[in-house]
Write a protein that holds these residues in place. Sequence first.
Motif, PDB file in Angstrom:
ATOM      1  N   SER A 158      42.671  27.597  38.098  1.00 35.60           N
ATOM      2  CA  SER A 158      41.960  28.736  38.686  1.00 35.60           C
ATOM      3  C   SER A 158      42.701  30.036  38.440  1.00 35.60           C
ATOM      4  O   SER A 158      42.091  31.049  38.059  1.00 35.60           O
ATOM      5  N   VAL A 183      40.052  35.002  42.634  1.00 37.05           N
ATOM      6  CA  VAL A 183      40.544  33.715  43.116  1.00 37.05           C
ATOM      7  C   VAL A 183      41.428  33.964  44.338  1.00 37.05           C
ATOM      8  O   VAL A 183      42.358  34.765  44.281  1.00 37.05           O
ATOM      9  N   GLU A 215      36.873  30.628  44.728  1.00 29.41           N
ATOM     10  CA  GLU A 215      36.568  31.444  43.561  1.00 29.41           C
ATOM     11  C   GLU A 215      35.233  32.134  43.771  1.00 29.41           C
ATOM     12  O   GLU A 215      34.294  31.527  44.279  1.00 29.41           O
TER      13      GLU A 215
END
Length: 97
Positions: free
Chosen positions: A53, A14, A5
Amino acid sequence: MIVNERQTQEGLLVAVCDEEVLGETFEEGELSLTVTEEFYGGDAVEEGAVIESLAQADVANIVGTRAVELAVEEGFIDEANVLEVGTTLHAQLLRMQ
Protein backbone atom coordinates in the motif's frame (compact mmCIF):
# COMPACT_ATOMS: atom_id res chain seq x y z
CA MET A 1 -1.66 -3.02 11.37
CA ILE A 2 -4.70 -1.35 9.85
CA VAL A 3 -4.70 0.11 6.33
CA ASN A 4 -7.28 2.40 4.76
CA GLU A 5 -6.90 3.37 1.10
CA ARG A 6 -8.95 6.00 -0.74
CA GLN A 7 -8.67 7.96 -3.95
CA THR A 8 -8.44 11.76 -3.59
CA GLN A 9 -7.72 14.66 -5.94
CA GLU A 10 -4.06 14.30 -4.91
CA GLY A 11 -4.01 10.58 -5.78
CA LEU A 12 -4.06 7.49 -3.58
CA LEU A 13 -4.22 8.36 0.13
CA VAL A 14 -3.08 5.56 2.44
CA ALA A 15 -3.69 5.73 6.19
CA VAL A 16 -1.82 3.17 8.30
CA CYS A 17 -1.89 2.66 12.05
CA ASP A 18 -1.01 0.09 14.66
CA GLU A 19 -4.19 -1.67 15.78
CA GLU A 20 -3.77 -0.64 19.42
CA VAL A 21 -3.67 3.11 18.64
CA LEU A 22 -6.99 3.23 16.76
CA GLY A 23 -9.37 5.44 18.73
CA GLU A 24 -6.61 6.92 20.89
CA THR A 25 -5.51 10.55 21.26
CA PHE A 26 -1.86 11.49 21.70
CA GLU A 27 -0.55 14.88 22.81
CA GLU A 28 2.85 16.54 22.78
CA GLY A 29 2.89 20.17 23.86
CA GLU A 30 0.31 21.98 21.73
CA LEU A 31 0.18 19.11 19.22
CA SER A 32 -2.76 16.71 19.48
CA LEU A 33 -3.30 13.66 17.26
CA THR A 34 -6.50 11.62 17.35
CA VAL A 35 -6.42 8.32 15.48
CA THR A 36 -10.05 8.20 14.35
CA GLU A 37 -11.92 5.21 12.99
CA GLU A 38 -13.28 7.48 10.24
CA PHE A 39 -9.81 8.27 8.84
CA TYR A 40 -7.63 5.32 9.88
CA GLY A 41 -10.20 2.53 10.15
CA GLY A 42 -9.85 -0.17 7.53
CA ASP A 43 -8.61 -3.68 7.11
CA ALA A 44 -6.23 -5.41 9.51
CA VAL A 45 -3.35 -6.64 7.34
CA GLU A 46 0.11 -8.18 7.53
CA GLU A 47 3.30 -6.17 7.05
CA GLY A 48 3.62 -7.19 3.39
CA ALA A 49 0.27 -5.61 2.56
CA VAL A 50 1.26 -2.41 4.38
CA ILE A 51 4.43 -2.23 2.29
CA GLU A 52 2.45 -2.77 -0.93
CA SER A 53 0.00 0.00 0.00
CA LEU A 54 2.75 2.46 0.89
CA ALA A 55 4.55 1.67 -2.37
CA GLN A 56 1.43 2.76 -4.29
CA ALA A 57 0.61 5.80 -2.11
CA ASP A 58 0.78 9.36 -3.36
CA VAL A 59 0.03 10.58 0.18
CA ALA A 60 0.27 8.58 3.41
CA ASN A 61 -0.39 9.19 7.10
CA ILE A 62 1.21 6.68 9.42
CA VAL A 63 0.66 6.39 13.18
CA GLY A 64 2.00 3.91 15.70
CA THR A 65 5.47 2.81 16.64
CA ARG A 66 5.50 -0.40 14.59
CA ALA A 67 3.84 1.14 11.52
CA VAL A 68 6.24 4.09 11.43
CA GLU A 69 9.27 1.88 12.10
CA LEU A 70 8.23 -0.36 9.19
CA ALA A 71 7.88 2.67 6.89
CA VAL A 72 11.38 3.82 7.92
CA GLU A 73 12.87 0.31 7.51
CA GLU A 74 11.39 0.03 4.01
CA GLY A 75 12.68 3.46 2.96
CA PHE A 76 9.35 5.25 2.62
CA ILE A 77 10.08 7.67 5.47
CA ASP A 78 13.35 9.30 6.53
CA GLU A 79 13.83 8.79 10.26
CA ALA A 80 14.62 12.51 10.65
CA ASN A 81 11.02 13.27 9.60
CA VAL A 82 9.35 11.14 12.29
CA LEU A 83 7.44 12.96 15.01
CA GLU A 84 7.07 11.69 18.56
CA VAL A 85 3.56 12.53 19.71
CA GLY A 86 3.06 11.49 23.30
CA THR A 87 3.78 7.77 23.48
CA THR A 88 3.56 7.06 19.76
CA LEU A 89 5.18 7.95 16.45
CA HIS A 90 3.68 9.77 13.45
CA ALA A 91 4.92 10.34 9.92
CA GLN A 92 3.53 11.65 6.66
CA LEU A 93 4.52 10.84 3.10
CA LEU A 94 3.94 13.01 0.04
CA ARG A 95 5.23 11.83 -3.33
CA MET A 96 5.91 14.64 -5.77
CA GLN A 97 5.25 13.75 -9.37
